[in-house]
Enzyme design. Structure first.
Site, PDB file in Angstrom:
ATOM      1  CG  ASP A 183      42.226   7.456 123.186  1.00  0.00           C
ATOM      2  OD1 ASP A 183      42.505   7.192 124.373  1.00  0.00           O
ATOM      3  OD2 ASP A 183      41.490   8.393 122.848  1.00  0.00           O
ATOM      4  CB  ILE A 184      46.629   5.253 126.466  1.00  0.00           C
ATOM      5  CG1 ILE A 184      46.379   6.610 127.122  1.00  0.00           C
ATOM      6  CG2 ILE A 184      47.908   5.232 125.633  1.00  0.00           C
ATOM      7  CD1 ILE A 184      47.427   6.993 128.159  1.00  0.00           C
ATOM      8  CD  GLN A 235      39.638  20.579 122.027  1.00  0.00           C
ATOM      9  OE1 GLN A 235      38.862  21.495 121.797  1.00  0.00           O
ATOM     10  NE2 GLN A 235      40.863  20.544 121.546  1.00  0.00           N
ATOM     11  CG  HIS A 252      42.362  15.361 119.719  1.00  0.00           C
ATOM     12  ND1 HIS A 252      42.299  16.502 120.513  1.00  0.00           N
ATOM     13  CD2 HIS A 252      41.551  14.454 120.302  1.00  0.00           C
ATOM     14  CE1 HIS A 252      41.480  16.277 121.539  1.00  0.00           C
ATOM     15  NE2 HIS A 252      41.014  15.044 121.428  1.00  0.00           N
ATOM     16  CG  PHE A 253      40.560  14.838 113.137  1.00  0.00           C
ATOM     17  CD1 PHE A 253      39.360  15.229 112.570  1.00  0.00           C
ATOM     18  CD2 PHE A 253      41.646  15.703 113.047  1.00  0.00           C
ATOM     19  CE1 PHE A 253      39.241  16.454 111.927  1.00  0.00           C
ATOM     20  CE2 PHE A 253      41.538  16.933 112.406  1.00  0.00           C
ATOM     21  CZ  PHE A 253      40.330  17.304 111.844  1.00  0.00           C
ATOM     22  CG  HIS A 254      38.498  11.089 119.211  1.00  0.00           C
ATOM     23  ND1 HIS A 254      39.014  10.491 120.335  1.00  0.00           N
ATOM     24  CD2 HIS A 254      38.374  12.399 119.515  1.00  0.00           C
ATOM     25  CE1 HIS A 254      39.194  11.402 121.277  1.00  0.00           C
ATOM     26  NE2 HIS A 254      38.813  12.574 120.804  1.00  0.00           N
TER      27      HIS A 254
END
Length: 137
Positions: A33-34, A96, A102-104
């Site tokens: 993740d940026i 979201q 997506h999964f964090h």
């Protein structure tokens, strides 16, 4: 909600936008993740176009969660993480921000997390963390 194939994750999957990749196969992509909530914050996404978990076919969901587990184990080992927060948000009302399932995976605890998608992270540091995680896979 109809799937928007111009969302940022769809564009990353097509190679139109860069990503610091940790893992990739024919069905799933894991990347950093940026705008991390903690050092090592990683995202895992299926390549199947789906907005939320409720839209994702069961077989793709099952495979994706297997990769989530694999990446989480690598993060635990590589980053000496004492805990990993797993988040999956469905819909804007739930927080979201990208309309692609997506999964964090966020090393640490809920009490230590920074705010979601607020500040750009140090890209060199993110790259170095990605290399550690990849080495542990």
């Amino acid at each position: 909600m109809a799937y928007d194939d111009q969302n940022i994750f769809a564009r990353i999957l097509r190679g139109e936008l860069p990503a610091i990749k940790v893992y990739e196969d024919e069905q799933v992509l894991a990347f950093m993740d940026i705008m991390p909530q903690a050092d090592g914050h990683t995202l895992v996404i299926p390549k199947t176009p789906a907005v939320t978990l409720l839209d994702l076919p069961a077989d793709a969901a099952a495979y994706t969660i297997q990769i989530v587990q694999k990446v989480a184990k690598a993060m635990e080992k590589a980053l000496d993480a004492k805990g990993i927060v797993l988040m999956q948000l469905n819909g804007a009302a739930a927080g979201q921000t990208v309309p692609h399932i997506h999964f964090h995976l966020v090393p640490g605890s809920l009490h230590e997390l920074g705010r979601h998608a607020v500040q750009m992270g140090d890209q060199e540091k993110i790259q170095a963390l990605a290399e550690k995680i990849k080495a542990a896979l």
